[in-house]
Design a protein around this motif. Structure first.
Motif, mmCIF file in Angstrom:
data_model
loop_
_atom_site.group_PDB
_atom_site.id
_atom_site.type_symbol
_atom_site.label_atom_id
_atom_site.label_comp_id
_atom_site.label_asym_id
_atom_site.label_seq_id
_atom_site.Cartn_x
_atom_site.Cartn_y
_atom_site.Cartn_z
ATOM 1 N N GLN A 16 -8.810 5.388 5.384
ATOM 2 C CA GLN A 16 -9.484 4.018 4.147
ATOM 3 C C GLN A 16 -10.311 3.615 5.441
ATOM 4 O O GLN A 16 -9.803 3.249 7.177
ATOM 5 C CB GLN A 16 -8.924 3.395 4.144
ATOM 6 N N PRO A 17 -11.770 2.909 5.455
ATOM 7 C CA PRO A 17 -11.992 2.030 5.906
ATOM 8 C C PRO A 17 -11.829 1.091 6.292
ATOM 9 O O PRO A 17 -10.847 0.742 5.910
ATOM 10 C CB PRO A 17 -14.017 2.266 4.840
ATOM 11 N N GLY A 18 -12.086 0.467 8.046
ATOM 12 C CA GLY A 18 -11.083 -0.428 8.315
ATOM 13 C C GLY A 18 -10.140 -0.497 8.563
ATOM 14 O O GLY A 18 -9.245 -1.409 8.877
ATOM 15 N N VAL A 19 -8.708 0.579 8.178
ATOM 16 C CA VAL A 19 -8.083 0.754 8.766
ATOM 17 C C VAL A 19 -7.428 1.882 9.899
ATOM 18 O O VAL A 19 -8.403 2.974 10.269
ATOM 19 C CB VAL A 19 -6.573 1.724 8.383
ATOM 20 N N THR A 20 -7.716 0.531 10.826
ATOM 21 C CA THR A 20 -7.488 2.029 12.083
ATOM 22 C C THR A 20 -5.571 2.572 12.614
ATOM 23 O O THR A 20 -5.755 2.913 13.726
ATOM 24 C CB THR A 20 -8.285 0.749 13.063
ATOM 25 N N SER A 21 -5.139 1.264 12.355
ATOM 26 C CA SER A 21 -3.785 1.948 12.646
ATOM 27 C C SER A 21 -2.335 1.513 11.145
ATOM 28 O O SER A 21 -2.998 0.462 10.825
ATOM 29 C CB SER A 21 -2.909 0.866 13.701
ATOM 30 N N LEU A 22 -1.634 1.755 11.905
ATOM 31 C CA LEU A 22 -0.446 2.223 10.643
ATOM 32 C C LEU A 22 0.740 1.188 11.567
ATOM 33 O O LEU A 22 0.763 1.855 12.652
ATOM 34 C CB LEU A 22 0.078 2.847 9.543
#
Length: 75
Positions: A16-22
């Motif tokens: 998803q756009p804007g998700v860089t890590s979990l």
């Protein structure tokens, strides 16, 4: 796809756009192994499109700083 629902959900979230890590928490070696294997495969375009489509009705109502935890359809 041979992947668990959790693996598919995490893989989709990473796309998803804007998700860089979990931030993941694991409670067993199996969960750690499943989570670390996220980078060894890809979601098909069809699965990604389907997940995008079913999440859109909810995300369309969210403002930039909203979270799903604070969102309620009766607001």
């Amino acid at each position: 796809s041979g992947k668990s629902a959790a693996q598919v959900a995490l893989k989709w979230l990473l796309s998803q756009p804007g998700v860089t890590s979990l931030v993941l928490g694991v409670s067993s070696p199996l969960q750690l192994e499943e989570s670390s294997a996220l980078f060894d495969w890809s979601l098909s375009p069809e699965i990604t499109e389907r997940l995008d489509r079913v999440s859109k009705p909810i995300s369309a109502h969210l403002k930039p700083r909203d979270t799903l935890w604070g969102w309620h359809s009766r607001k």
